[in-house]
Write a protein that holds these residues in place. Structure first.
Motif, short mmCIF file in Angstrom:
data_model
loop_
_atom_site.label_atom_id
_atom_site.label_comp_id
_atom_site.label_asym_id
_atom_site.label_seq_id
_atom_site.Cartn_x
_atom_site.Cartn_y
_atom_site.Cartn_z
N GLU A 14 0.83 -1.20 0.00
CA GLU A 14 0.00 0.00 0.00
C GLU A 14 0.87 1.26 0.00
O GLU A 14 0.60 2.23 -0.73
CB GLU A 14 -0.91 0.00 1.23
N ALA A 15 1.93 1.27 0.80
CA ALA A 15 2.83 2.42 0.86
C ALA A 15 3.55 2.61 -0.46
O ALA A 15 3.74 3.75 -0.92
CB ALA A 15 3.83 2.23 2.00
N ALA A 16 3.96 1.53 -1.10
CA ALA A 16 4.63 1.63 -2.40
C ALA A 16 3.69 2.20 -3.46
O ALA A 16 4.11 3.00 -4.31
CB ALA A 16 5.15 0.27 -2.83
N ARG A 17 2.42 1.82 -3.41
CA ARG A 17 1.44 2.36 -4.35
C ARG A 17 1.20 3.85 -4.09
O ARG A 17 1.01 4.64 -5.03
CB ARG A 17 0.13 1.59 -4.26
N ALA A 18 1.21 4.25 -2.84
CA ALA A 18 1.06 5.68 -2.52
C ALA A 18 2.24 6.46 -3.08
O ALA A 18 2.06 7.56 -3.64
CB ALA A 18 0.96 5.86 -1.01
N ALA A 19 3.44 5.93 -2.96
CA ALA A 19 4.62 6.59 -3.54
C ALA A 19 4.53 6.62 -5.06
O ALA A 19 4.94 7.60 -5.69
CB ALA A 19 5.89 5.86 -3.09
N GLU A 20 3.98 5.57 -5.65
CA GLU A 20 3.83 5.52 -7.10
C GLU A 20 2.97 6.67 -7.60
O GLU A 20 3.26 7.27 -8.65
CB GLU A 20 3.22 4.18 -7.50
N ARG A 21 1.95 7.01 -6.87
CA ARG A 21 1.09 8.13 -7.28
C ARG A 21 1.86 9.45 -7.25
O ARG A 21 1.66 10.31 -8.12
CB ARG A 21 -0.15 8.18 -6.39
N VAL A 22 2.73 9.60 -6.29
CA VAL A 22 3.58 10.80 -6.25
C VAL A 22 4.54 10.80 -7.44
O VAL A 22 4.70 11.82 -8.13
CB VAL A 22 4.37 10.87 -4.93
N ILE A 23 5.18 9.67 -7.68
CA ILE A 23 6.12 9.56 -8.80
C ILE A 23 5.44 9.91 -10.11
O ILE A 23 6.00 10.65 -10.95
CB ILE A 23 6.70 8.14 -8.84
N GLY A 29 8.41 15.49 -15.66
CA GLY A 29 7.83 16.83 -15.52
C GLY A 29 8.92 17.85 -15.23
O GLY A 29 10.11 17.61 -15.40
N ASP A 30 8.50 19.02 -14.78
CA ASP A 30 9.41 20.13 -14.51
C ASP A 30 9.57 20.25 -13.00
O ASP A 30 8.63 20.61 -12.29
CB ASP A 30 8.83 21.42 -15.10
N PHE A 31 10.75 19.93 -12.50
CA PHE A 31 11.01 20.03 -11.06
C PHE A 31 12.48 20.37 -10.87
O PHE A 31 13.33 20.11 -11.73
CB PHE A 31 10.66 18.73 -10.33
N GLU A 32 12.79 20.97 -9.74
CA GLU A 32 14.16 21.34 -9.42
C GLU A 32 14.93 20.14 -8.88
O GLU A 32 14.36 19.28 -8.21
CB GLU A 32 14.19 22.48 -8.40
N VAL A 33 16.20 20.12 -9.17
CA VAL A 33 17.08 19.07 -8.67
C VAL A 33 18.13 19.72 -7.78
O VAL A 33 18.84 20.65 -8.20
CB VAL A 33 17.77 18.32 -9.83
N ARG A 95 16.77 12.05 -15.32
CA ARG A 95 17.05 12.04 -16.76
C ARG A 95 15.88 11.53 -17.59
O ARG A 95 15.90 11.60 -18.81
CB ARG A 95 18.28 11.16 -17.04
N GLY A 96 14.86 10.98 -16.93
CA GLY A 96 13.65 10.57 -17.64
C GLY A 96 13.71 9.18 -18.24
O GLY A 96 13.00 8.90 -19.21
N TYR A 97 14.53 8.28 -17.67
CA TYR A 97 14.46 6.89 -18.12
C TYR A 97 14.13 6.00 -16.93
O TYR A 97 14.43 6.35 -15.79
CB TYR A 97 15.71 6.46 -18.88
N PRO A 98 13.48 4.85 -17.19
CA PRO A 98 12.70 4.19 -16.14
C PRO A 98 13.44 3.23 -15.23
O PRO A 98 12.80 2.39 -14.59
CB PRO A 98 11.64 3.44 -16.95
#
Length: 273
Positions: A14-23, A29-33, A95-98
């Protein structure tokens, strides 16, 4: 499955699925690193993922401790401690690769060794999504299907994957590793979660890796073991909180691969962060 282990595993999923929704909100997308002290990247997605994982786990098990990649240690002396890497492979994520995943494991404290008893490894962007999980004594599963290591039992037939090859190459053990490369059937370098998933499903036979953190491999250790394999440090020591390397096999190859790393000095190798 024992009632407690079942509850622990279900909550970790359940926790991993919650993190998946955030991911899924942030990926590509556009986010700062930002950069940590060791120059490794961290993003808002890493931090938010860990927060939602901790929220799910803490609501179910308020007495448990936590050791997370981004938020650090909390109640680390508790009998049960959750080990969390919210995005293992942040460089890939940026970098956008999975080739990144969420790693969640449960450790039961005790002597002589802390005991890893539950593991969930979720790679939501890889293919159509790939989640592996296991609980001690109950086998391992990938996307709901049981998985098992290969039956390969000779070095000459072995498919081997190596991770963090630069660090391996800089070690005094590199000449012996070079011998191993010449002895096996096939060499690959899949890295991160993926080569451990392949080992657990029988598509690979062994994995060697250096410059790790326990948070990178705790869940994967449970999964590989429950699929019938084994996992130690390169020098043969047990996987624990201070582990920095891994030698994972299908079990049948342990006695043949071990001698290549008998002189490995774990203390010389720092975690990758």
């Amino acid at each position: 499955m024992a009632e407690d282990l079942s509850r622990y595993l279900d909550t970790a999923i359940e926790a991993a699925r919650a993190a998946e929704r955030v991911i899924n909100r942030y990926y590509r997308g556009d986010f700062e690193v930002e950069r940590k002290a060791d120059a490794s990247p961290v993003t808002i997605a890493d931090v938010e993922c860990e927060r939602v994982i901790k929220q799910v786990l803490a609501e179910a098990f308020p007495e448990h401790g936590f050791y997370g990649e981004e938020l650090g240690r909390e109640s680390i002396d508790a009998e049960y401690v959750w080990l969390i890497d919210p995005i293992d492979g942040t460089k890939s994520f940026v970098r956008g690769y999975p080739f990144f995943s969420t790693q969640i494991a449960l450790m039961r404290a005790g002597e002589p060794n802390n005991e890893l008893i539950v593991g969930v490894s979720n790679a939501p962007a890889f293919g159509n999504g790939e989640m592996a999980w296991a609980a001690r004594g109950e086998g391992a599963f990938l996307n709901g299907e049981p998985i098992q290591v290969s039956s390969v039992d000779t070095i000459g037939q072995t498919s081997l994957s190596m991770g963090n090859i630069g660090a391996l190459g800089a070690s005094k053990a590199w000449p012996k590793i070079g011998e191993l490369v010449g002895d096996v059937h096939r060499i690959r370098g899949y890295g991160d979660f993926y080569h451990y998933h392949l080992l657990a499903t029988g598509a690979l036979d062994a994995v060697i890796e250096s410059d790790l953190n326990i948070l990178d491999i705790a869940a994967l250790t449970v999964i590989v073991r429950e699929a019938g394999g084994d996992m130690t440090e390169l020098g043969g020591g047990p996987i624990g909180l201070e582990s920095r390397t891994a030698l994972a096999t299908n079990g049948r190859l342990r006695s043949q691969l071990g001698p290549y790393f008998v002189d490995w000095d774990e203390a010389r190798h720092a975690p990758r962060g």
